[in-house]
Design an enzyme around this catalytic site. Structure first.
Site, PDB file in Angstrom:
ATOM      1  N   LYS A   1       0.838  -1.216   0.000  1.00  0.00           N
ATOM      2  CA  LYS A   1       0.000   0.000   0.000  1.00  0.00           C
ATOM      3  C   LYS A   1       0.870   1.262   0.000  1.00  0.00           C
ATOM      4  O   LYS A   1       0.574   2.225  -0.693  1.00  0.00           O
ATOM      5  CB  LYS A   1      -0.913   0.037   1.235  1.00  0.00           C
ATOM      6  CG  LYS A   1      -1.881  -1.121   1.331  1.00  0.00           C
ATOM      7  CD  LYS A   1      -2.852  -0.953   2.481  1.00  0.00           C
ATOM      8  CE  LYS A   1      -2.202  -0.937   3.853  1.00  0.00           C
ATOM      9  NZ  LYS A   1      -1.577  -2.204   4.253  1.00  0.00           N
TER      10      LYS A   1
ATOM     11  N   ARG B   1      -8.578   0.864  10.169  1.00  0.00           N
ATOM     12  CA  ARG B   1      -8.120  -0.517  10.306  1.00  0.00           C
ATOM     13  C   ARG B   1      -9.118  -1.373  11.081  1.00  0.00           C
ATOM     14  O   ARG B   1      -8.883  -2.562  11.263  1.00  0.00           O
ATOM     15  CB  ARG B   1      -6.802  -0.503  11.052  1.00  0.00           C
ATOM     16  CG  ARG B   1      -5.687  -1.261  10.335  1.00  0.00           C
ATOM     17  CD  ARG B   1      -4.444  -0.949  11.072  1.00  0.00           C
ATOM     18  NE  ARG B   1      -3.306  -1.699  10.720  1.00  0.00           N
ATOM     19  CZ  ARG B   1      -2.251  -1.167  10.119  1.00  0.00           C
ATOM     20  NH1 ARG B   1      -2.267   0.064   9.685  1.00  0.00           N
ATOM     21  NH2 ARG B   1      -1.172  -1.891   9.953  1.00  0.00           N
TER      22      ARG B   1
ATOM     23  N   ARG C   1      11.598  -6.193   2.978  1.00  0.00           N
ATOM     24  CA  ARG C   1      11.234  -4.775   2.884  1.00  0.00           C
ATOM     25  C   ARG C   1      12.225  -3.895   3.649  1.00  0.00           C
ATOM     26  O   ARG C   1      12.652  -4.225   4.749  1.00  0.00           O
ATOM     27  CB  ARG C   1       9.829  -4.575   3.446  1.00  0.00           C
ATOM     28  CG  ARG C   1       9.393  -3.128   3.375  1.00  0.00           C
ATOM     29  CD  ARG C   1       7.936  -3.019   3.432  1.00  0.00           C
ATOM     30  NE  ARG C   1       7.411  -3.219   4.765  1.00  0.00           N
ATOM     31  CZ  ARG C   1       6.137  -3.003   5.080  1.00  0.00           C
ATOM     32  NH1 ARG C   1       5.291  -2.618   4.155  1.00  0.00           N
ATOM     33  NH2 ARG C   1       5.698  -3.199   6.310  1.00  0.00           N
TER      34      ARG C   1
ATOM     35  N   ARG D   1      12.058  -2.267   9.376  1.00  0.00           N
ATOM     36  CA  ARG D   1      11.165  -1.854  10.463  1.00  0.00           C
ATOM     37  C   ARG D   1      11.143  -2.914  11.554  1.00  0.00           C
ATOM     38  O   ARG D   1      11.172  -4.116  11.258  1.00  0.00           O
ATOM     39  CB  ARG D   1       9.749  -1.666   9.906  1.00  0.00           C
ATOM     40  CG  ARG D   1       9.617  -0.437   9.065  1.00  0.00           C
ATOM     41  CD  ARG D   1       8.344  -0.362   8.290  1.00  0.00           C
ATOM     42  NE  ARG D   1       7.168  -0.944   8.931  1.00  0.00           N
ATOM     43  CZ  ARG D   1       5.939  -0.807   8.467  1.00  0.00           C
ATOM     44  NH1 ARG D   1       5.729  -0.098   7.367  1.00  0.00           N
ATOM     45  NH2 ARG D   1       4.915  -1.366   9.068  1.00  0.00           N
TER      46      ARG D   1
ATOM     47  N   ARG E   1       0.802  -9.293  13.474  1.00  0.00           N
ATOM     48  CA  ARG E   1       0.140  -8.345  12.558  1.00  0.00           C
ATOM     49  C   ARG E   1      -0.843  -9.052  11.626  1.00  0.00           C
ATOM     50  O   ARG E   1      -1.914  -8.536  11.329  1.00  0.00           O
ATOM     51  CB  ARG E   1       1.197  -7.601  11.725  1.00  0.00           C
ATOM     52  CG  ARG E   1       1.967  -6.605  12.565  1.00  0.00           C
ATOM     53  CD  ARG E   1       3.202  -6.148  11.862  1.00  0.00           C
ATOM     54  NE  ARG E   1       2.930  -5.286  10.742  1.00  0.00           N
ATOM     55  CZ  ARG E   1       3.808  -5.033   9.785  1.00  0.00           C
ATOM     56  NH1 ARG E   1       4.992  -5.605   9.785  1.00  0.00           N
ATOM     57  NH2 ARG E   1       3.505  -4.215   8.818  1.00  0.00           N
TER      58      ARG E   1
END
Ligand code: AMP
Length: 247
Positions: A41, A120, A159, A192, A203
């Site tokens: 996203k 969310r 990532r 991260r 998550r």
């Protein structure tokens, strides 16, 4: 319209002179980007910002920016939110909604907005609707990026994010020109904390329980546009633009 927008008003909750005049003939887009963590996203928001001029507003970025605030300036609630986000748990609706309400000026921006990571939960979506109606605004579409969760878990491991401007890379599919260095600002690329395997498991569970029901919420309101999220960021972006053009 192109270029990155000034986001300090969003990240720090202070007024910022970030309004970019719309190019003649363009309209402000007000979009929500939905999808599991790591589906891309943030990357799509960056690409869409270049095309639409709308500001990329990520609640996750607000919490990451808060981590670098001096400890004495953080409220107990913000400290609790930072701990929750490091572990991959959702921050309470109450605090998230307080942060977004403080930043309502960003939602009223004449260039539009791309909400990434908010709402969310259904409670957040309902509160967003109330907030927008109170400002005589409405969402144009909700883009829902879809990909199997096991593919996403593999993606998250690679990532990397710029510590400076927050641009997103992937060590295989979207590497920077110089290893470990941001193409945009020369900042250092970091992993991260919540991309570590133990946080990723939490998550994904949070997503399935709390966020996935939002697709149905927005489908019922006629706002949902689904976008398959396989392939390169550019391929996904082309699909996004096609889906928007078709509407
Ligand atoms: P993201 O960058 O969107 O994946 O967000 C990183 C983390 O910030 C999440 O795992 C949550 O802990 C927290 N967070 C961000 N946005 C929200 C939200 N809208 N509601 C609850 N927690 C959030």
């Amino acid at each position: 319209m192109s270029g990155k927008q000034e986001r300090s008003g969003w990240l720090q909750g202070s007024p910022a002179d970030c309004a970019v005049p719309l190019t003649e003939g363009m309209r402000p887009w007000r979009l929500v980007l939905l999808g599991p963590p790591g589906v891309g996203k943030g990357t799509q928001a960056e690409l869409l910002t270049g095309r639409t001029g709308a500001c990329h507003l990520s609640t996750g970025d607000v919490f990451r920016a808060a981590k670098s605030m001096p400890a004495c300036e953080r409220s107990p609630a913000l400290n609790a939110a930072i701990e929750a986000s490091k572990a991959g748990r959702l921050v309470s609706d109450e605090l998230v909604l307080e942060l977004v309400s403080e930043r309502v000026g960003c939602l009223q921006c004449g260039s539009g907005f791309l909400l990434d990571g908010f709402p969310r939960t259904v409670a957040q979506a309902e509160a967003l609707e109330v907030l927008l109606v109170s400002k005589s605004l409405a969402l144009d579409f909700v883009l829902s990026y879809e990909l199997p969760l096991d593919t996403i878990v593999a993606r998250l491991g690679g990532r990397r994010t710029c510590a400076g401007c927050k641009a997103v890379y992937h060590i295989q599919s979207r590497p920077p020109r110089v290893k470990g260095t941001c193409d945009h600002c020369g900042g250092t690329l970091v992993q991260r904390e919540d991309d570590r395997p133990e946080s990723v498991t939490v998550r994904m569970a949070e997503y399935t329980t709390s966020t996935a029901p939002l697709s149905e919420y927005y489908r019922q309101r006629g706002l949902l546009v689904t976008v398959p999220a396989e392939g390169t960021p550019e391929e996904i972006y082309a699909r996004t633009v096609d889906a928007l053009d078709a509407r």
